[in-house]
Design a protein around this motif. Structure first.
Motif, PDB file in Angstrom:
ATOM      1  N   GLY A 383      -6.703 -12.271   0.817  1.00  0.00           N
ATOM      2  CA  GLY A 383      -5.414 -12.838   1.353  1.00  0.00           C
ATOM      3  C   GLY A 383      -4.693 -11.658   2.275  1.00  0.00           C
ATOM      4  O   GLY A 383      -4.350 -12.075   3.559  1.00  0.00           O
ATOM      5  N   PHE A 384      -4.568 -10.811   2.038  1.00  0.00           N
ATOM      6  CA  PHE A 384      -3.962  -9.645   2.855  1.00  0.00           C
ATOM      7  C   PHE A 384      -4.660  -9.367   4.047  1.00  0.00           C
ATOM      8  O   PHE A 384      -4.143  -9.084   5.161  1.00  0.00           O
ATOM      9  CB  PHE A 384      -4.158  -8.314   2.132  1.00  0.00           C
ATOM     10  CG  PHE A 384      -2.919  -7.326   2.397  1.00  0.00           C
ATOM     11  CD1 PHE A 384      -1.515  -7.757   2.166  1.00  0.00           C
ATOM     12  CD2 PHE A 384      -3.251  -6.186   3.172  1.00  0.00           C
ATOM     13  CE1 PHE A 384      -0.482  -6.827   2.687  1.00  0.00           C
ATOM     14  CE2 PHE A 384      -1.974  -5.093   3.085  1.00  0.00           C
ATOM     15  CZ  PHE A 384      -0.819  -5.641   3.308  1.00  0.00           C
ATOM     16  N   SER A 385      -6.043  -9.282   4.044  1.00  0.00           N
ATOM     17  CA  SER A 385      -6.800  -9.327   5.336  1.00  0.00           C
ATOM     18  C   SER A 385      -6.464 -10.365   6.051  1.00  0.00           C
ATOM     19  O   SER A 385      -6.437 -10.256   7.301  1.00  0.00           O
ATOM     20  CB  SER A 385      -8.257  -9.237   5.027  1.00  0.00           C
ATOM     21  OG  SER A 385      -8.820 -10.371   4.677  1.00  0.00           O
ATOM     22  N   VAL A 386      -6.240 -11.595   5.897  1.00  0.00           N
ATOM     23  CA  VAL A 386      -6.016 -12.587   6.376  1.00  0.00           C
ATOM     24  C   VAL A 386      -4.724 -12.657   7.159  1.00  0.00           C
ATOM     25  O   VAL A 386      -4.611 -12.728   8.446  1.00  0.00           O
ATOM     26  CB  VAL A 386      -6.136 -14.166   5.927  1.00  0.00           C
ATOM     27  CG1 VAL A 386      -5.619 -15.129   6.746  1.00  0.00           C
ATOM     28  CG2 VAL A 386      -7.617 -14.287   5.349  1.00  0.00           C
ATOM     29  N   ILE A 387      -3.604 -12.082   6.458  1.00  0.00           N
ATOM     30  CA  ILE A 387      -2.452 -12.001   7.010  1.00  0.00           C
ATOM     31  C   ILE A 387      -2.378 -10.811   7.831  1.00  0.00           C
ATOM     32  O   ILE A 387      -1.884 -10.988   9.097  1.00  0.00           O
ATOM     33  CB  ILE A 387      -1.430 -11.520   5.682  1.00  0.00           C
ATOM     34  CG1 ILE A 387      -1.159 -12.713   4.721  1.00  0.00           C
ATOM     35  CG2 ILE A 387       0.021 -11.029   6.263  1.00  0.00           C
ATOM     36  CD1 ILE A 387      -0.702 -12.282   3.568  1.00  0.00           C
ATOM     37  N   VAL A 388      -3.254 -10.004   7.805  1.00  0.00           N
ATOM     38  CA  VAL A 388      -3.187  -8.817   8.686  1.00  0.00           C
ATOM     39  C   VAL A 388      -3.901  -9.285   9.989  1.00  0.00           C
ATOM     40  O   VAL A 388      -3.531  -9.085  11.230  1.00  0.00           O
ATOM     41  CB  VAL A 388      -4.429  -7.435   8.183  1.00  0.00           C
ATOM     42  CG1 VAL A 388      -4.697  -6.708   9.432  1.00  0.00           C
ATOM     43  CG2 VAL A 388      -3.536  -6.751   7.275  1.00  0.00           C
TER      44      VAL A 388
END
Lengths: 412, 226
Positions: A383-388
């Motif tokens: 999820g964090f990578s998508v937000i990034v």
């Protein structure tokens, strides 16, 4: 233009530039992989600690006779302390509320012999309560029971390792082993236990699989103490009914022991539950630190995406101009670039998850660090990578969308 | 009237100095006309083409396309206008290099929101029309210059635009291939298309039926070809 088309255009863009896409992804791949690996190391450490304390019993209080030098022993005896004894056990059982069971034990380093083989071992005198408190199990035969204890019978139960050393493939149950000058009949063999590799509080680590258990009554009747002044018992394991009564019980217990020993500090009290909580607290800070380092690497990965995408906007000025000339709106260009960034980070995220899982497994396999992957850590990292991807793709996308079509179509 | 331009002026900022690229332009183009816009470099013909192609808006004056005032349109509306009404053909083809001919031709339809099956169908027909049915799945790098320009023509045609706007369409081609492209333009004109060709070559302008000559940002002459 529909969402589906955007994805198609963006994915085609990525496939057309495989190598560049891969380079862009690298930061995200390593970011996600390190988040997963870090979290799995933290989780593994936690589980190992919990298992360790469960072995000691999370509702147990352990009172242990201190190892004292001869001079110290003489001193405490002179101050009226008789050391840890069965009368302590009785007092605890009677006075402390919520006590379910008290298991006293005595210990002695010794050597066990069978036929032409012998092995160093710790001889442990116990009551039948011992096995109830510690959830130990026998692999073969039975544990020391009431009858053995009441009659002070010459029987023993061997640890898994010592049984293997002495008997190899032979059946130990029913055989006689020699300890010091006593012959004892083997009535059971314990299941193998996870090794205690670290010292917990005052409990020194040792290989439990080399222990030999005999009835406490037999121990006192048949075996010489290591020292004339030695205490009657080496350890009391006190099981409390539930963990919420633990702390009250512990303080009262300490008070009783203190009085019984005339304020001599010749014992130590270990509360596994308290140690577990304390260790958890310490570990939390450590885990936050690990997670933060990993998160920074994800952000750096995101900056990598932004950097390369900004560069590609320049490189693709002409393409953007053409698309605009044939009717693409700013929003179309914008979403194409954002979708590309997200596609890069999702693909990178997936590869990162796979790499992270392999990394965790590899760590477990090739080092003595235990790891455990929780599903939520995979979601967090992903999820964090998508937000990034979205946040760092936004700026390049905006600069792409704002290019003037007339200028960009003539851009060389 | 398809195109109606009244007293149009276009100024640019070059650094801090304002430069007038076009002034006092009055122009009318009817449906199915074949017009050449000529002029030496710096005469303002590229600027005029940008305005005609809805890539840019005039500083002053009026540009009516099908009675729609283009200067009042938003960026999105200009995009939609380019998508539906203008078919660009460029000197350097301007195809997307990594896509097949078919995908290149489909692109305007995609931005126009045409669904996938119809899109493919229409793109195939457009490529057939320019004689490239066999080269549909080739990328631009696998085609000759003439073939690339045919793909570009197919891309311009595929949305059935109001005008085909060609900027030096033969500038990057040898004369024989150039003639072939111009012959294709003749056919397209005969089929009812409105064509505007911007060129500095007299021979190319002669294919058209009317020539507008620009000089120093103004219309120097506007007459039918004899």
């Amino acid at each position: 233009m529909q969402f589906e088309e955007n994805i198609r255009v963006a994915l085609r863009g990525l496939i057309e530039h495989k190598f560049r896409s891969f380079l862009t992804m690298l930061g995200i791949i390593f970011g996600v992989a390190s988040v997963i690996a870090m979290l799995s190391i933290g989780e593994g450490a936690k589980r190992q600690a919990i298992a360790k304390y469960q072995e000691l019993g999370v509702t147990n209080i352990i009172v242990r006779d201190k190892n004292l030098s001869d001079a110290e022993l003489e001193e405490v005896r002179a101050k009226f302390s008789q050391g840890l004894s069965l009368s302590d056990a009785e007092a605890i059982k009677e006075i402390v509320p919520g006590v379910e069971e008290v298991a006293p034990q005595s210990e002695k380093s010794t050597e066990v012999k069978f036929a032409d083989k012998s092995s160093k071992s710790t001889l442990i005198g116990i009551t039948p309560a011992f096995i109830k408190i510690l959830n130990y199990e026998t692999a073969k035969g039975d544990f020391i029971d009431e009858q053995h204890y009441d009659n002070g019978m010459k029987v023993c139960v061997l640890g898994a390792e010592i049984a293997r050393t002495l008997f190899q493939n032979r059946e130990p149950v029913g055989e006689m082993v020699k300890i010091d000058d006593q012959w004892l009949e083997v009535v059971g063999v314990m299941k193998s236990k996870a090794l205690f590799t670290e010292t917990v509080g005052e409990l020194a680590s040792r290989d439990l699989n080399n222990d030999v258990y005999i009835p406490l009554s037999t121990f006192h009747k048949r075996f010489e103490p290591e020292n004339e002044l030695a205490s009657e018992l080496k350890q009391l394991t006190v099981k409390i009914e539930s963990s919420d009564k633990l702390m009250v019980a512990a303080s009262l217990l300490e008070e009783i022991i203190k009085r019984h020993h005339y304020n001599n500090k010749d014992y130590s009290i270990v509360i596994p539950y308290e140690l577990l909580k304390q260790e958890e607290k310490e570990r939390r800070i450590y885990n936050i630190l690990l997670g933060a380092i990993a998160a920074i690497s994800l952000v750096v990965g995101g900056i990598g995406i932004m950097n390369i995408m900004l560069a590609t906007v320049m490189e693709r000025t002409r393409e953007i101009g053409i698309r605009r000339a044939i009717g693409a709106r700013k929003a179309d260009i914008m979403s194409q670039f954002v979708t590309e960034a997200v596609a890069i980070s999702i693909t990178g995220g997936i590869i990162g998850v796979i790499l992270g899982v392999m990394l965790s497994l590899g760590i477990t396999l090739f080092t003595d660090v235990t790891t455990f992957i929780r599903l939520y850590s995979v979601f967090i990292a992903f999820g964090f990578s998508v937000i990034v991807g979205i946040s760092f793709g936004y700026l390049p996308a905006k600069s792409a969308a704002n290019l003037k079509p007339i200028e960009s179509i003539r851009y060389e | 009237m398809l195109i109606e331009i009244k007293n149009l002026q276009k100024n640019y900022l070059m650094g801090k100095i304002e430069v007038t690229a076009l002034t006092e332009i009055d122009l009318q183009i009817r449906k199915n006309e074949y017009v050449a816009i000529m002029g030496p470099s710096g005469s303002g013909k590229s600027t005029l083409m940008n305005i005609l192609g809805c890539l840019d808006t005039p500083t002053l004056g009026q540009y009516l396309f099908n009675n729609v005032d283009v200067s009042s349109l938003t960026d999105d509306e200009l995009s939609a206008m380019r998508n539906r009404e203008i078919g660009f053909i460029f000197q350097t083809f301007n195809l997307l290099p990594k896509m097949s001919s078919l995908h290149n031709v489909e692109l305007p339809l995609m931005y126009g929101g045409v669904d996938k099956h119809e899109r493919k169908d229409r793109a195939e027909r457009a490529l057939q029309r320019v004689g490239l049915a066999e080269r549909m799945h080739h990328k631009p790098s696998e085609l000759s210059g003439g073939q690339r320009q045919r793909v570009a023509v197919a891309r311009a045609l595929v949305t059935n635009p109001g005008i085909l706007l060609a900027d030096e369409p033969t500038g990057a081609l040898d004369s024989k291939t150039g003639d072939e492209i111009m012959a294709l333009f003749d056919e397209l004109h005969n089929e009812g298309n409105t064509i505007i060709v911007i060129t500095h070559e007299k021979e190319i302008a002669e294919y058209a039926h009317r020539t507008i000559f620009l000089k120093d940002g103004m219309i120097f002459s506007d007459a039918p070809n004899s």
